[in-house]
Scaffold this motif. Structure first.
Motif, PDB file in Angstrom:
ATOM      1  N   LEU A   1       0.841  -1.189   0.000  1.00 45.20           N
ATOM      2  CA  LEU A   1       0.000   0.000   0.000  1.00 45.20           C
ATOM      3  C   LEU A   1       0.880   1.244   0.000  1.00 45.20           C
ATOM      4  O   LEU A   1       2.023   1.202   0.477  1.00 45.20           O
ATOM      5  CB  LEU A   1      -0.893   0.023   1.245  1.00 45.20           C
ATOM      6  CG  LEU A   1      -1.912  -1.110   1.403  1.00 45.20           C
ATOM      7  CD1 LEU A   1      -2.526  -1.066   2.796  1.00 45.20           C
ATOM      8  CD2 LEU A   1      -2.999  -0.989   0.338  1.00 45.20           C
ATOM      9  N   PRO A   2       0.368   2.354  -0.532  1.00 41.90           N
ATOM     10  CA  PRO A   2       1.132   3.599  -0.435  1.00 41.90           C
ATOM     11  C   PRO A   2       1.291   4.015   1.024  1.00 41.90           C
ATOM     12  O   PRO A   2       0.403   3.774   1.856  1.00 41.90           O
ATOM     13  CB  PRO A   2       0.281   4.603  -1.225  1.00 41.90           C
ATOM     14  CG  PRO A   2      -1.086   4.028  -1.239  1.00 41.90           C
ATOM     15  CD  PRO A   2      -0.916   2.536  -1.235  1.00 41.90           C
ATOM     16  N   LEU A   3       2.408   4.618   1.331  1.00 44.12           N
ATOM     17  CA  LEU A   3       2.664   5.054   2.703  1.00 44.12           C
ATOM     18  C   LEU A   3       1.558   5.986   3.202  1.00 44.12           C
ATOM     19  O   LEU A   3       1.216   5.981   4.392  1.00 44.12           O
ATOM     20  CB  LEU A   3       4.027   5.741   2.779  1.00 44.12           C
ATOM     21  CG  LEU A   3       4.465   6.299   4.131  1.00 44.12           C
ATOM     22  CD1 LEU A   3       4.553   5.192   5.172  1.00 44.12           C
ATOM     23  CD2 LEU A   3       5.801   7.021   3.999  1.00 44.12           C
ATOM     24  N   ASP A   4       1.000   6.759   2.296  1.00 42.43           N
ATOM     25  CA  ASP A   4      -0.069   7.690   2.673  1.00 42.43           C
ATOM     26  C   ASP A   4      -1.298   6.987   3.249  1.00 42.43           C
ATOM     27  O   ASP A   4      -2.165   7.636   3.847  1.00 42.43           O
ATOM     28  CB  ASP A   4      -0.495   8.529   1.458  1.00 42.43           C
ATOM     29  CG  ASP A   4       0.565   9.539   1.063  1.00 42.43           C
ATOM     30  OD1 ASP A   4       1.460   9.792   1.889  1.00 42.43           O
ATOM     31  OD2 ASP A   4       0.507  10.060  -0.071  1.00 42.43           O
ATOM     32  N   TYR A   5      -1.370   5.681   3.057  1.00 44.48           N
ATOM     33  CA  TYR A   5      -2.470   4.912   3.636  1.00 44.48           C
ATOM     34  C   TYR A   5      -2.530   5.100   5.151  1.00 44.48           C
ATOM     35  O   TYR A   5      -3.610   5.031   5.757  1.00 44.48           O
ATOM     36  CB  TYR A   5      -2.293   3.436   3.298  1.00 44.48           C
ATOM     37  CG  TYR A   5      -3.265   2.500   3.998  1.00 44.48           C
ATOM     38  CD1 TYR A   5      -4.577   2.362   3.548  1.00 44.48           C
ATOM     39  CD2 TYR A   5      -2.866   1.757   5.111  1.00 44.48           C
ATOM     40  CE1 TYR A   5      -5.475   1.520   4.191  1.00 44.48           C
ATOM     41  CE2 TYR A   5      -3.748   0.916   5.759  1.00 44.48           C
ATOM     42  CZ  TYR A   5      -5.049   0.795   5.306  1.00 44.48           C
ATOM     43  OH  TYR A   5      -5.917  -0.038   5.949  1.00 44.48           O
ATOM     44  N   LEU A   6      -1.380   5.356   5.753  1.00 43.89           N
ATOM     45  CA  LEU A   6      -1.316   5.508   7.205  1.00 43.89           C
ATOM     46  C   LEU A   6      -1.737   6.894   7.670  1.00 43.89           C
ATOM     47  O   LEU A   6      -1.890   7.119   8.876  1.00 43.89           O
ATOM     48  CB  LEU A   6       0.105   5.221   7.700  1.00 43.89           C
ATOM     49  CG  LEU A   6       0.637   3.807   7.455  1.00 43.89           C
ATOM     50  CD1 LEU A   6       2.079   3.697   7.927  1.00 43.89           C
ATOM     51  CD2 LEU A   6      -0.226   2.766   8.162  1.00 43.89           C
TER      52      LEU A   6
END
Length: 337
Positions: A229-234
């Motif tokens: 998943l993209p880090l921005d998912y967090l």
């Protein structure tokens, strides 16, 4: 703890004398180091703790893999097996150690092996590779590497340290003379160039030595057992950061600077997670960890929302091409000789 270490100063002096005398015996050929026809690059340090050896091994693999068949040899710290063992992706961290398993999973085409006796390991691997990378073997004087790369972290330079158990040095500071390349690791992204120049000035460099500076780079993707998943998912999610590495501070700084919301469960380096600790982690809704910790946890923690954030080594100030060229030249020279 710091007060206790000061009381142990006499033991540090004795330990320094013993390791220094051992080096004297090797340096003056009273004890022999084995040499090999295959180019050997050793990545190590003078101090215990996290200096960034694993990312540097991976950086070297990426530098050399297009031109040479690579093998990596590690002792396999805290593994529950013995003797020589070639690492498979199906192995567990208990069988191989976490870092060798990490190398094999990231570079399946590279031969990775563990063996406490480095000479036995080299004898096996030199039949299967054109260049051999030795992980954490700078103090393993029974083997003579063609290139010694010594790492020292920006915030904990070996020149400011002292011998164990008072400090963190494995051997006296003058052991740095055996290094061919010195890399100051974990530099801040925005460190002034004048500060790096000052470090280079106070570093006891020999004429044959080169110094480079590196920082940690974080991926923009988090990786789990079944998905990436993209880090921005967090972003806008609360998660638990689980670390069992020597120095998690750079990762903490990165996450805080990017405004992630998380709690931190910190364990010791190479921590062996107990059954009760695993049960506690299972209760966490979302977990982020390091790649090394993921290798130890992935077979124990049956949890979908469980990811790691890959890291890389970045050579600073446009030194990257020069560093790579220095490595390639040293390997080519050894292969011609």
């Amino acid at each position: 703890m710091k007060i206790l270490r000061k009381f142990l100063f006499p033991f540090a002096v004795i330990y320094g004398w013993i390791t220094g005398f051992r080096n004297f015996l090797y340096d003056n050929n009273y004890l022999k180091s084995s040499e090999y026809s295959i180019p050997i690059i050793c990545v190590g340090n003078l101090s215990v703790g996290g200096t960034g050896k694993s990312p540097m091994i991976e950086y070297l693999i990426e530098t050399l893999q297009e031109d040479y068949k690579i093998a990596v040899l590690s002792r396999g710290y805290k593994r529950k097996t013995s003797g020589y063992l070639e690492v498979l992706q199906t192995h567990t961290a208990e069988q191989t150690g976490d870092e060798p398993l990490q190398f094999k999973n990231k570079f399946p085409h590279v031969t990775v092996a563990v063996c406490a006796d480095r000479r036995t390991g080299i004898e096996q691997l030199q039949k299967k590779a054109e260049v051999l990378l030795l992980d954490d073997a700078f103090q393993h004087r029974k083997v003579k590497a063609d290139t010694n790369i010594v790492l020292t972290p920006y915030h904990d330079l070996f020149i400011n340290d002292f011998m164990l158990p008072t400090g963190n040095l494995r051997e006296p500071r003058k052991g740095i003379k055996r290094a061919d390349i010195i890399v100051v690791t974990k530099c801040p992204d925005t460190v002034p160039y004048a500060k790096l120049q000052k470090i280079e000035y106070v570093m006891p460099l020999q004429n044959h030595q080169k110094i480079y500076f590196s920082s940690i780079g974080y991926d923009d993707t988090i990786i789990g057992k079944k998905e990436s998943l993209p880090l921005d998912y967090l972003s806008n999610k609360k998660f638990t950061l689980v670390t069992g590495i020597a120095n998690p501070q750079p990762l903490l700084d990165f996450l805080k600077n990017n405004n992630f919301q998380f709690s931190h469960k910190k364990f010791s380096d190479h921590h062996s997670f107990s059954t009760s600790e695993i049960e506690t982690l299972k209760k966490e809704e979302l977990i982020l960890t390091t790649e090394k910790d993921f290798m130890r946890l992935k077979t124990k923690l049956d949890k979908f929302a469980f990811y790691y954030l890959p890291i890389t080594t970045k050579i600073k100030n446009d030194q990257g091409p020069f560093f790579k060229e220095a490595i390639l030249q040293r390997v080519a020279f050894k292969r011609k000789s």
